[in-house]
Enzyme design. Structure first.
Site, mmCIF file in Angstrom:
data_model
loop_
_atom_site.group_PDB
_atom_site.id
_atom_site.type_symbol
_atom_site.label_atom_id
_atom_site.label_comp_id
_atom_site.label_asym_id
_atom_site.label_seq_id
_atom_site.Cartn_x
_atom_site.Cartn_y
_atom_site.Cartn_z
ATOM 1 N N ILE A 118 0.848 -1.195 0.000
ATOM 2 C CA ILE A 118 0.000 0.000 0.000
ATOM 3 C C ILE A 118 0.882 1.243 0.000
ATOM 4 O O ILE A 118 1.801 1.356 0.821
ATOM 5 C CB ILE A 118 -0.930 -0.015 1.239
ATOM 6 N N LYS B 78 14.757 -11.334 6.414
ATOM 7 C CA LYS B 78 13.296 -11.192 6.499
ATOM 8 C C LYS B 78 13.019 -9.689 6.663
ATOM 9 O O LYS B 78 13.097 -9.152 7.766
ATOM 10 C CB LYS B 78 12.779 -11.968 7.710
ATOM 11 N N SER C 81 10.835 -2.890 17.077
ATOM 12 C CA SER C 81 10.333 -2.406 18.362
ATOM 13 C C SER C 81 10.933 -3.199 19.528
ATOM 14 O O SER C 81 11.347 -4.354 19.363
ATOM 15 C CB SER C 81 8.811 -2.523 18.392
ATOM 16 N N GLU D 206 18.632 -3.817 17.807
ATOM 17 C CA GLU D 206 18.574 -2.363 17.620
ATOM 18 C C GLU D 206 17.104 -1.986 17.741
ATOM 19 O O GLU D 206 16.322 -2.233 16.831
ATOM 20 C CB GLU D 206 19.144 -2.018 16.241
ATOM 21 N N CYS E 175 14.546 5.580 14.729
ATOM 22 C CA CYS E 175 14.754 5.084 16.098
ATOM 23 C C CYS E 175 15.548 6.092 16.922
ATOM 24 O O CYS E 175 15.352 6.230 18.119
ATOM 25 C CB CYS E 175 15.457 3.732 16.069
ATOM 26 N N GLU F 276 8.001 5.964 22.685
ATOM 27 C CA GLU F 276 8.373 6.251 21.296
ATOM 28 C C GLU F 276 7.112 6.419 20.454
ATOM 29 O O GLU F 276 6.220 5.576 20.486
ATOM 30 C CB GLU F 276 9.208 5.088 20.750
HETATM 31 O O1 TXE Z 1 7.703 -3.202 14.508
HETATM 32 P P1 TXE Z 1 8.088 -4.699 14.803
HETATM 33 P P2 TXE Z 1 6.492 -2.559 13.687
HETATM 34 C C1 TXE Z 1 9.038 0.790 16.488
HETATM 35 C C2 TXE Z 1 8.167 2.034 16.303
HETATM 36 C C3 TXE Z 1 6.936 1.495 15.651
HETATM 37 C C4 TXE Z 1 6.811 0.151 16.344
HETATM 38 C C5 TXE Z 1 5.994 -0.883 15.626
HETATM 39 O O2 TXE Z 1 7.844 2.590 17.548
HETATM 40 O O3 TXE Z 1 5.808 2.288 15.860
HETATM 41 O O4 TXE Z 1 8.153 -0.287 16.462
HETATM 42 O O5 TXE Z 1 6.495 -1.101 14.303
HETATM 43 C C6 TXE Z 1 9.262 -8.515 12.428
HETATM 44 N N1 TXE Z 1 9.085 -12.670 15.425
HETATM 45 N N2 TXE Z 1 10.026 0.616 15.436
HETATM 46 O O6 TXE Z 1 5.198 -3.232 13.995
HETATM 47 O O7 TXE Z 1 6.909 -5.523 15.148
HETATM 48 C C7 TXE Z 1 8.448 -7.682 11.468
HETATM 49 O O8 TXE Z 1 7.899 -8.483 10.450
HETATM 50 C C8 TXE Z 1 10.012 -12.293 14.534
HETATM 51 C C9 TXE Z 1 11.361 1.001 15.773
HETATM 52 O O9 TXE Z 1 6.875 -2.507 12.267
HETATM 53 O O10 TXE Z 1 9.189 -4.640 15.766
HETATM 54 C C10 TXE Z 1 9.504 -6.715 10.970
HETATM 55 O O11 TXE Z 1 10.329 -7.340 9.988
HETATM 56 N N3 TXE Z 1 9.915 -11.169 13.799
HETATM 57 C C11 TXE Z 1 12.319 0.630 14.757
HETATM 58 C C12 TXE Z 1 10.330 -6.447 12.229
HETATM 59 O O12 TXE Z 1 10.083 -7.552 13.082
HETATM 60 C C13 TXE Z 1 8.839 -10.392 14.004
HETATM 61 C C14 TXE Z 1 11.944 0.453 13.369
HETATM 62 C C15 TXE Z 1 9.964 -5.150 12.955
HETATM 63 O O13 TXE Z 1 8.629 -5.228 13.378
HETATM 64 C C16 TXE Z 1 7.833 -10.730 14.938
HETATM 65 C C17 TXE Z 1 10.577 0.042 13.191
HETATM 66 C C18 TXE Z 1 7.994 -11.937 15.670
HETATM 67 N N4 TXE Z 1 7.103 -12.353 16.586
HETATM 68 C C19 TXE Z 1 9.672 0.164 14.214
HETATM 69 N N5 TXE Z 1 6.894 -9.758 14.938
HETATM 70 C C20 TXE Z 1 13.763 0.976 14.942
HETATM 71 N N6 TXE Z 1 14.414 0.447 15.978
HETATM 72 O O14 TXE Z 1 14.316 1.684 14.120
HETATM 73 C C21 TXE Z 1 7.290 -8.833 14.033
HETATM 74 N N7 TXE Z 1 8.470 -9.210 13.446
#
Ligand code: TXE
Length: 497
Positions: free
Chosen positions: A26, A179, A233, A254, A288, A387
């Site tokens: 999307i 992934k 996250s 990270e 982040c 955050e």
């Molecule tokens: O993150 P997730 P999301 C923070 C930011 C954001 C929040 C949610 O606050 O609003 O996280 O974002 C994979 N086992 N950051 O939902 O869930 C998922 O497919 C294994 C900070 O996108 O942490 C993706 O590839 N993997 C940040 C990755 O984890 C799993 C950058 C990140 O997803 C999983 C992004 C599981 N059970 C978001 N569940 C930074 N540090 O820069 C999800 N994933």
């Protein structure tokens, strides 16, 4: 611009996922479906780990650093050739302004080149001697790749964050199962296409797209990987670390952040406002390390906030594919809702809205939010503690250096911090006092692949980038030889008598 239709990339071939499913892509700028990515799952991850294991034992870990570097350089060349289309794809998929996506793609190429250099140096530093206190023995160190590794990346810098992991892993001699985030996987699939084009040996880089629970979880819990490197996250990071620990698999995390920018009363207000805006609103506020907490010395607060309001209101919010756009949409409707929830709660809790706080009127579609600044934010408020991952800046004032340090460190997170002051000694003191992995002086957010990146506390552990990034994909083996001509005598003769 067309979105390429790609499958999973496993063992050097494009393969449909076992589920045959796909996930819609999307555009955050319009909410329209612009393409799709394969919905990989446990069976695909398993195949990818097997392919990575075979490739590790086969050519890749046996190649010299120079041989691996040659592939990394070819990848960098292709990235440079495809800069325009990769940047457009990134901007379309993630919503970041095209000018920023172009920087990202330049950095992707630069990062592959940097780790190509380090791969070559690895050959020279192999078997380095360790000084010992006994001359009968000689010890050298061998640095060896860990094995096949699982890399789980995020959507805010889709190709760049993946590169921060893929480039050092390949340079070290590891093979990879990547992934990417399901929210923005397009450029990672193009990374696979580039690997294919430069004829990287099959299985060295595998890309399995899919949902976190369906593709990420089986990878983080797979006993066949030697390491999981994760960006995302804090909550997901904790789940991944737990799954990996059950198999004794090491992790690098990270995670999120709530970094603080401290502006002292001797700062140049114009410069400081520019860094405050860049530090929080760059990448649509989805960084982040964003300095999303701002502490301003009370002596300059009125003048500073007046200028900050003016500057924030001139940031151009528009279609991210336009060259002069500086703020695009946030990644998804769910993220937009989360951000609007923070804005509502902060108003309800009694902070003062300086500017922004709503969706821009001139953009009826897509997930846009105005650059938003709250002042008089109290440490106990949600906006100060959690955050947001969007263009929302929380500000408060301070009086003394000690107070500023205590407030800045009073966070569960510890990724980055920044200080702006004309007093170099004060900057040094504050930098030393910050409980973070990164400190910026008189700036915010610069990031170079040569310098280590990572945090403390709930922001994670381990370091990416720099030589630390390469070392984190290597294990060290000591090789100790007995080199004396004399026979080794367990007990010297005299002591036996
Ligand atoms: O993150 P997730 P999301 C923070 C930011 C954001 C929040 C949610 O606050 O609003 O996280 O974002 C994979 N086992 N950051 O939902 O869930 C998922 O497919 C294994 C900070 O996108 O942490 C993706 O590839 N993997 C940040 C990755 O984890 C799993 C950058 C990140 O997803 C999983 C992004 C599981 N059970 C978001 N569940 C930074 N540090 O820069 C999800 N994933």
């Amino acid at each position: 611009m067309g979105v390429p239709h790609r499958e999973l990339y496993i063992d050097g071939a494009w393969v449909a996922p076992a589920s045959n499913g796909r996930i819609d892509v999307i555009s955050p700028a319009t909410g329209d479906v612009v393409g799709s990515i394969p919905r990989g799952g446990a069976a695909d991850v398993n195949q990818a780990v097997q392919a990575a294991t075979k490739a590790f034992c086969g050519p890749w870990s046996k190649y010299s650093g120079h041989q691996r570097a040659a592939y990394l350089r070819k990848i960098a060349e292709k990235v440079k050739e495809r800069k325009n289309d990769l940047a457009q794809l990134e901007s379309l998929d993630n919503g970041k302004p095209i000018s920023e996506a172009e920087w990202d793609i330049d950095d992707v190429a630069g990062c592959f080149e940097y780790y190509a250099d380090l791969a070559e140096k690895l050959d020279e530093s192999q078997d380095s001697p360790v000084p010992l206190p006994m001359e009968e023995f000689k010890t050298v160190l061998r640095r060896e790749p860990l094995g096949p590794v699982g890399l789980i990346s995020a959507w805010n810098y889709p190709m760049l964050i993946a590169t921060w992991k893929v480039a050092p892993a390949l340079a070290a001699g590891c093979t990879v199962v990547l992934k990417p985030s399901e929210m923005a996987s397009l450029t990672c699939l193009e990374m696979a296409a580039i690997a294919d084009e430069v004829q990287l040996p099959p299985g060295v880089l595998n890309v399995v797209t899919g949902l976190g629970v369906e593709a990420g979880a089986p990878l983080s819990g797979h006993p066949g990987v030697a390491k999981i490197s994760f960006t995302g996250s804090t909550a997901t990071g904790q789940r991944i670390a737990e799954a990996a620990a059950k198999n004794g698999v090491q992790t690098c995390m990270e995670l999120g952040g709530k970094s603080c920018l401290i502006v002292f009363n001797d700062a140049n207000i114009e410069d400081a406002v520019e860094w405050a805006c860049f530090g929080c609103f760059w990448t649509n506020g989805q960084i982040c390390s964003a300095t999303s907490r701002l502490l301003v010395h009370e002596d300059i607060a009125d003048a500073f906030y007046a200028r900050l309001k003016q500057r924030a209101e001139t940031i151009k919010i528009a279609d991210p594919l336009q060259a002069d756009t500086r703020l695009g949409p946030v990644i998804s409707s769910a993220q937009l809702e989360k951000i609007m929830g923070f804005i509502k709660d902060t108003k309800d809790e009694g902070a003062t809205l300086l500017t922004g706080g709503k969706r821009p009127e001139h953009l009826s579609r897509g997930y846009f939010v105005e650059p938003t600044v709250f002042i008089n934010v109290k440490p106990e408020m949600r906006l100060w503690r959690e955050e947001v991952f969007g263009p929302v800046l929380a500000s408060a004032t301070f009086c003394t250096e000690e107070e500023a340090i205590a407030i800045a460190n009073g966070s569960q997170y510890g990724l980055a911090a920044a200080v702006i002051s004309a007093d170099a000694e004060r900057c040094k003191r504050v930098a030393a006092a910050m409980e973070t992995g990164i400190v910026w002086i008189n700036c915010s957010q610069p990031c170079f692949c040569q310098a280590p990146w990572g945090g403390k506390k709930a922001s994670g552990y381990g370091r990416e980038l720099g030589t630390y990034g390469l070392d984190s994909y290597l294990s060290v083996k000591q090789v100790t030889s007995y080199v004396s001509k004399e026979r080794w005598d367990w007990y010297p003769v005299e002591s036996k008598l």
